[in-house]
Scaffold this motif. Sequence first.
Motif, PDB file in Angstrom:
ATOM      1  N   TYR A   1      12.416 -15.861  -1.078  1.00  0.00           N
ATOM      2  CA  TYR A   1      12.887 -17.192  -0.677  1.00  0.00           C
ATOM      3  C   TYR A   1      11.893 -17.880   0.247  1.00  0.00           C
TER       4      TYR A   1
ATOM      5  N   GLN B   1      12.044 -21.814   0.160  1.00  0.00           N
ATOM      6  CA  GLN B   1      13.073 -22.414   1.016  1.00  0.00           C
ATOM      7  C   GLN B   1      12.644 -22.397   2.483  1.00  0.00           C
ATOM      8  N   GLY B   2      12.021 -21.309   2.914  1.00  0.00           N
ATOM      9  CA  GLY B   2      11.588 -21.222   4.301  1.00  0.00           C
ATOM     10  C   GLY B   2      10.542 -22.264   4.640  1.00  0.00           C
TER      11      GLY B   2
ATOM     12  N   GLY C   1      12.142 -25.876   4.219  1.00  0.00           N
ATOM     13  CA  GLY C   1      13.127 -26.079   5.281  1.00  0.00           C
ATOM     14  C   GLY C   1      12.463 -26.284   6.629  1.00  0.00           C
TER      15      GLY C   1
ATOM     16  N   VAL D   1      18.824 -25.115   2.544  1.00  0.00           N
ATOM     17  CA  VAL D   1      18.337 -23.741   2.404  1.00  0.00           C
ATOM     18  C   VAL D   1      19.463 -22.815   1.966  1.00  0.00           C
TER      19      VAL D   1
ATOM     20  N   THR E   1      14.632 -25.858  -6.973  1.00  0.00           N
ATOM     21  CA  THR E   1      14.519 -25.645  -5.531  1.00  0.00           C
ATOM     22  C   THR E   1      13.408 -26.517  -4.945  1.00  0.00           C
TER      23      THR E   1
ATOM     24  N   GLY F   1      14.014 -29.777  -2.661  1.00  0.00           N
ATOM     25  CA  GLY F   1      13.421 -29.670  -1.323  1.00  0.00           C
ATOM     26  C   GLY F   1      12.507 -30.836  -1.011  1.00  0.00           C
TER      27      GLY F   1
END
Length: 116
Positions: free
Chosen positions: A7, A10-11, A14, A66, A85, A89
């Motif tokens: 992930y 996402q990190g 985010g 996230v 994603t 994002g």
Amino acid sequence: MTFSSEYRVQGILGLLQALLIVGGCLFTGVILKARGYPAEFSELPTQLAFVRNWGFLLILIPLGWVILTIWLERHQAAWFSKRWTVATGVGVGLALGWYVLASMARAGSSILQHVG
């Protein structure tokens, strides 16, 4: 594959979204302070008053994004992939960027006039 590497998208996205929010709220506050608006000035437009006093709550948007994208990927939704994603994002980042940029522009606008 470990959780952190699985992930990573996402990190990273985010974190960029959160940095955008923090920077935008700080710069909006600095612009208002530089223009002479005191902290208790209550006649600010709603958007500026929110960003100046409660802008930190915008951090809930990247946090929610996230959590939602990790949940969708873990539950193997057939329609949701890493491509979605990244796309969502970037979309959330652009929307947040537009909002804080508009807040900074409005804070620096000559339309706002402080008497006192």
